[in-house]
Design a protein around this motif. Structure first.
Motif, PDB file in Angstrom:
ATOM      1  N   CYS A  84      -5.472  -7.968   1.736  1.00 33.20           N
ATOM      2  CA  CYS A  84      -4.081  -8.378   1.540  1.00 33.20           C
ATOM      3  C   CYS A  84      -3.225  -7.485   2.420  1.00 33.20           C
ATOM      4  O   CYS A  84      -3.239  -6.258   2.255  1.00 33.20           O
ATOM      5  N   VAL A  85      -2.482  -8.103   3.316  1.00 33.36           N
ATOM      6  CA  VAL A  85      -1.641  -7.348   4.241  1.00 33.36           C
ATOM      7  C   VAL A  85      -0.178  -7.683   3.993  1.00 33.36           C
ATOM      8  O   VAL A  85       0.193  -8.870   3.980  1.00 33.36           O
ATOM      9  N   ALA A  86       0.612  -6.656   3.826  1.00 27.15           N
ATOM     10  CA  ALA A  86       2.059  -6.826   3.692  1.00 27.15           C
ATOM     11  C   ALA A  86       2.692  -6.623   5.056  1.00 27.15           C
ATOM     12  O   ALA A  86       2.330  -5.707   5.795  1.00 27.15           O
ATOM     13  N   ILE A 132       7.983  -4.700  -2.793  1.00 26.51           N
ATOM     14  CA  ILE A 132       8.304  -4.137  -1.489  1.00 26.51           C
ATOM     15  C   ILE A 132       9.777  -3.764  -1.414  1.00 26.51           C
ATOM     16  O   ILE A 132      10.652  -4.537  -1.824  1.00 26.51           O
ATOM     17  N   GLU A 133      10.030  -2.593  -0.887  1.00 27.16           N
ATOM     18  CA  GLU A 133      11.392  -2.104  -0.711  1.00 27.16           C
ATOM     19  C   GLU A 133      11.817  -2.313   0.741  1.00 27.16           C
ATOM     20  O   GLU A 133      11.085  -1.964   1.675  1.00 27.16           O
ATOM     21  N   VAL A 134      13.014  -2.866   0.889  1.00 23.25           N
ATOM     22  CA  VAL A 134      13.601  -3.093   2.210  1.00 23.25           C
ATOM     23  C   VAL A 134      14.937  -2.373   2.257  1.00 23.25           C
ATOM     24  O   VAL A 134      15.755  -2.520   1.339  1.00 23.25           O
ATOM     25  N   ASN A 194       9.039   0.456   2.197  1.00 29.51           N
ATOM     26  CA  ASN A 194       7.990   1.039   1.367  1.00 29.51           C
ATOM     27  C   ASN A 194       7.362  -0.054   0.507  1.00 29.51           C
ATOM     28  O   ASN A 194       8.057  -0.913  -0.017  1.00 29.51           O
ATOM     29  N   VAL A 195       6.036  -0.005   0.393  1.00 31.04           N
ATOM     30  CA  VAL A 195       5.323  -0.882  -0.526  1.00 31.04           C
ATOM     31  C   VAL A 195       5.032  -0.075  -1.783  1.00 31.04           C
ATOM     32  O   VAL A 195       4.223   0.843  -1.766  1.00 31.04           O
ATOM     33  N   ASN A 239      -0.374  -0.841   5.122  1.00 27.96           N
ATOM     34  CA  ASN A 239       0.189  -1.723   4.088  1.00 27.96           C
ATOM     35  C   ASN A 239      -0.833  -2.781   3.668  1.00 27.96           C
ATOM     36  O   ASN A 239      -0.501  -3.971   3.518  1.00 27.96           O
ATOM     37  N   THR A 240      -2.037  -2.347   3.479  1.00 32.86           N
ATOM     38  CA  THR A 240      -3.143  -3.255   3.197  1.00 32.86           C
ATOM     39  C   THR A 240      -3.872  -2.831   1.927  1.00 32.86           C
ATOM     40  O   THR A 240      -4.063  -1.636   1.679  1.00 32.86           O
TER      41      THR A 240
END
Length: 122
Positions: free
Chosen positions: A22-24, A96-98, A30-31, A73-74
Motif C-alpha cells: 500500500c503506497v500513499a 494523512i496530514e497535509v 505526514n502519514v 510512505n508504504t
C-alpha cells in the motif's frame, strides 16, 4: 490531493503466500497511521491490522505480518499459509496530514484505496 493504492493481490493456492503493498502519495506532510482491512463477498469489512493495533489481529498472528517503510510512505502485508477463508478484497486505509499554504495549518484526510482482490483456491 492524497491517495493510497494497493497492489499485489491475485490467485494463490491454499498454503501459498502473497505480499500486498500500500503506497500513499500526493501532497503528504505526514502519514499518521495506516491499516489493512478486508471484505469477503457478502460480509462486512473487517480490520486486519496496522497502526491501530501495532500489528495484525490475534486470529491472524502467525500467518500474516505487517511492516512499514515510512520513508516510502508504504505499508506491506505479508500473508503466508493462506486459506480459502482469506479470500477477500483487501483495502488500505491511511490518515494523512497535509499542510496548508505557508504551513499555517494542517488538514487531515481519511483515505481508502480501491482494494486488491486476493483469491485462495485450488
Amino acid at each position: 490531493q492524497v491517495q493510497v493504492e494497493e497492489s499485489g493481490g491475485g490467485l494463490v493456492q491454499p498454503g501459498g503466500s502473497l505480499k500486498l503493498s500500500c503506497v500513499a502519495s500526493g501532497n503528504i506532510y505526514n502519514v499518521h497511521s495506516m491499516d489493512w482491512y478486508r471484505q469477503a463477498a457478502g460480509q462486512e469489512r473487517e480490520f486486519v491490522g496496522g497502526s491501530r493495533s501495532g500489528g495484525v489481529t490475534a486470529s491472524l498472528k502467525g500467518r500474516f505480518t505487517i511492516s512499514r517503510d515510512n520513508a516510502k510512505n508504504t505499508m506491506y502485508l505479508q500473508m503466508n499459509n493462506l486459506e480459502p477463508e482469506d479470500t477477500a478484497v483487501y483495502y488500505c486505509y491511511a490518515r494523512i496530514e497535509v499542510l496548508g499554504r505557508g504551513g499555517a495549518h494542517s488538514t487531515f484526510y481519511d483515505v481508502w484505496g480501491q482494494g486488491t482482490q486476493v483469491t485462495v483456491s485450488s
